[in-house]
Design a protein around this motif. Structure first.
Motif, short mmCIF file in Angstrom:
data_model
loop_
_atom_site.label_atom_id
_atom_site.label_comp_id
_atom_site.label_asym_id
_atom_site.label_seq_id
_atom_site.Cartn_x
_atom_site.Cartn_y
_atom_site.Cartn_z
N LEU A 27 46.02 53.20 39.92
CA LEU A 27 44.73 53.87 40.01
C LEU A 27 43.74 53.07 40.86
CD1 LEU A 27 44.37 54.98 36.28
CD2 LEU A 27 45.02 56.42 38.23
N HIS A 28 43.79 51.76 40.75
CA HIS A 28 42.88 50.92 41.53
C HIS A 28 43.18 51.05 43.03
CE1 HIS A 28 39.79 47.75 41.33
NE2 HIS A 28 40.30 47.37 42.48
N LYS A 94 38.34 42.96 47.96
CA LYS A 94 39.34 42.04 47.40
C LYS A 94 40.55 41.95 48.32
CE LYS A 94 39.92 44.11 43.44
NZ LYS A 94 39.08 45.27 43.71
N THR A 95 41.38 40.95 48.07
CA THR A 95 42.62 40.79 48.85
C THR A 95 43.84 40.92 47.95
OG1 THR A 95 42.50 38.38 48.58
CG2 THR A 95 41.52 39.32 50.58
N THR A 96 43.68 41.50 46.76
CA THR A 96 44.80 41.66 45.84
C THR A 96 45.77 42.72 46.35
OG1 THR A 96 43.56 43.32 44.60
CG2 THR A 96 43.37 41.04 43.86
N PRO A 97 47.03 42.66 45.92
CA PRO A 97 48.01 43.68 46.36
C PRO A 97 47.62 45.10 45.96
CG PRO A 97 49.11 41.80 45.33
CD PRO A 97 47.65 41.61 45.08
N LYS A 375 33.79 43.23 45.00
CA LYS A 375 34.90 42.38 44.59
C LYS A 375 35.19 42.48 43.09
CE LYS A 375 34.57 39.08 48.38
NZ LYS A 375 34.47 37.65 48.79
N PHE A 376 34.70 43.54 42.48
CA PHE A 376 34.91 43.67 41.04
C PHE A 376 36.40 43.73 40.70
CE2 PHE A 376 35.70 46.33 37.29
CZ PHE A 376 35.08 45.53 36.34
N ASP A 377 36.76 43.02 39.66
CA ASP A 377 38.14 43.03 39.15
C ASP A 377 38.10 42.63 37.69
OD1 ASP A 377 40.85 43.40 39.21
OD2 ASP A 377 41.28 41.85 40.70
N ILE A 378 39.21 42.78 37.00
CA ILE A 378 39.27 42.42 35.59
C ILE A 378 40.47 41.52 35.33
CG2 ILE A 378 38.23 44.61 34.93
CD1 ILE A 378 41.07 45.38 33.83
N ASP A 379 40.41 40.83 34.22
CA ASP A 379 41.57 40.13 33.67
C ASP A 379 42.40 41.19 32.94
OD1 ASP A 379 43.44 38.62 32.35
OD2 ASP A 379 42.00 37.56 31.08
N GLU A 380 43.57 41.48 33.46
CA GLU A 380 44.35 42.61 32.95
C GLU A 380 44.91 42.40 31.55
OE1 GLU A 380 45.99 44.77 36.96
OE2 GLU A 380 46.97 42.90 36.36
N THR A 381 44.84 41.18 31.03
CA THR A 381 45.27 41.00 29.64
C THR A 381 44.32 41.70 28.66
OG1 THR A 381 44.11 38.87 29.48
CG2 THR A 381 46.41 38.80 30.16
N ALA A 382 43.13 42.06 29.14
CA ALA A 382 42.20 42.79 28.29
C ALA A 382 42.69 44.20 27.98
CB ALA A 382 40.83 42.86 28.96
N LEU A 383 43.54 44.76 28.83
CA LEU A 383 44.02 46.12 28.63
C LEU A 383 44.70 46.27 27.28
CD1 LEU A 383 45.55 46.74 32.19
CD2 LEU A 383 43.32 47.52 31.36
N GLU A 384 45.57 45.33 26.98
CA GLU A 384 46.32 45.40 25.72
C GLU A 384 45.39 45.33 24.52
OE1 GLU A 384 50.07 43.04 23.60
OE2 GLU A 384 49.52 42.63 25.68
N ILE A 385 44.34 44.52 24.62
CA ILE A 385 43.38 44.40 23.53
C ILE A 385 42.69 45.74 23.30
CG2 ILE A 385 41.24 43.28 22.79
CD1 ILE A 385 42.19 40.80 24.40
#
Length: 403
Positions: A27-28, A94-97, A375-385
């Protein structure tokens, strides 16, 4: 000792964490702005269909609604979860994949995370039901809502009867100012009401060298903005919150031509209906004054007004308890003051009780990327929480002694 439903739930969420993360990244990378979330909605429709749930598209092909439960013909009211799916018109830097592949559009407010978490809720509820692990019958609905950023999507979904049979509704919003592993909420007002402010200033155009022959709407716009920014706060009790901000000025096409018209667009945010009414009156008073000294005509329109998010006490308690189970009591934080941001989740809460909470998503508070920035992004471990908390709240809301 037999496995409890909560242990089974956590195992399911752990098993599915990569799928939830991958959906968020998809989605991102493929964001769509408000009102045209067609590919996003179809992608969700197909994924939900693969889970075997009842699913239907939202109005005009934007959004999706998934239904499920222990008993198809149960008299139980549904417990709903809402996720929003639209992106913003911001260039992803951002430069993320998984950076946005759509120029000028990105998920800068975390709606990709909200949607992925809502999908994770569906997954978990389906698998809990199929495994016979639920402690009691439940009926649920997960709403994938379009057009949150334009404050129109919730109303559109409600018009399609999405709240029929719903008894409670829950939602979350990622919060990059809080560490991953923290959640925050409050009972009562949580966000401000918001009115979209549109001002049209009409004058008389002319040559830039002879402004005395015109009625300059640009000069009037400058005077109007300065006056509103100065006198609206001065007319408001210092203990009452009012925020009036203009984010768009449109007028003129040539540097040496005074235009006929200028348009200003912004937002007005308040926490109290009485303050809102008095602020509107004050804006009209300032408008009359500026019209008088500039000989222009100024028209005010208030569009897409939404109320404050007001969390129901019982629904807030369910989220609080679920949060303590997931992240520990010390990591469930009380929000002491409402935010002056706005959320069209408020529209649902005008019809049924519910609650929204903040989900911490910052791995490092020293390197925060704020909402609505390139450049907004998140720590994806928050998804599970987020999934763990919401599913617990949904199941708890159906507990027989609570209903």
């Amino acid at each position: 000792m037999p496995e409890s439903w909560k242990q089974r739930l956590d195992a399911i969420i752990s098993e599915k964490r990569d799928e939830v993360r991958d959906l968020r990244r998809h989605l991102h990378a493929h964001p769509e702005p408000s009102g045209v979330e067609l590919a996003t909605s179809m992608h969700l429709y197909q994924l939900l269909g693969q889970l075997g749930v009842e699913v239907q598209m939202g109005p005009e092909g934007c959004g999706a609604i998934a239904d499920g439960g222990s008993e198809k013909d149960s008299v139980l009211g549904r417990i709903a979860v809402r996720g929003d799916i639209d992106a913003l018109r911001i260039q992803d830097e951002k430069t993320t994949p998984y950076r946005s592949t759509h120029p000028g559009i990105m998920h800068a407010c975390g709606h990709d995370a909200h949607t992925s978490i809502a999908f994770g809720v569906v997954q978990a509820l389906v698998l809990l039901t199929e495994s016979g692990s639920l402690p009691w019958p439940i009926n649920w609905r997960v709403i994938f809502q379009p057009s949150e950023e334009t404050a129109t999507g919730a109303a559109q979904m409600i018009e399609t009867d999405v709240l029929v049979g719903v008894e409670k509704i829950f939602a979350l919003h990622v919060d990059p100012t809080r560490r991953t592993g923290e959640i925050a909420l409050r009972s009562g007002p949580m966000t401000a009401s918001c009115d979209a402010v549109h001002l049209t200033i009409t004058g008389r155009g002319g040559h830039a060298a002879r402004p005395h022959e015109s009625r300059d709407p640009i000069a009037a716009a400058a005077q109007l903005i300065n006056s509103l920014y100065q006198f609206v706060p001065r007319a408001t009790d210092t203990q009452d919150a009012v925020v009036l901000t203009f984010g768009s000025i449109q007028g003129g096409t040539n540097p040496n031509v005074i235009p006929d018209q200028v348009e200003l667009r912004g937002t007005m945010r308040t926490l109290d209906s009485g303050v809102r009414s008095r602020t509107i009156d004050q804006i009209h008073q300032v408008i009359r004054g500026v019209e008088g000294i500039t000989s222009t005509k100024i028209e005010l329109t208030l569009d897409a007004s939404i109320a404050s998010v007001v969390n129901d006490a019982a629904a807030t308690s369910l989220i609080w308890q679920a949060g303590e189970e997931v992240v520990g009591a010390k990591n469930v934080q009380l929000i002491t003051r409402p935010s002056m941001g706005s959320e069209d989740f408020a529209c649902y809460l005008e019809h049924v009780p519910g609650a929204m909470f903040r989900l911490g998503c910052a791995a490092d508070l020293a390197a925060i990327t704020p909402l609505h920035t390139p450049k907004f992004d998140i720590d994806e471990t928050a998804l599970e929480i987020g999934v763990r908390v919401l599913v617990r709240a949904v199941v708890a809301a159906c507990e027989p002694q609570i209903k």
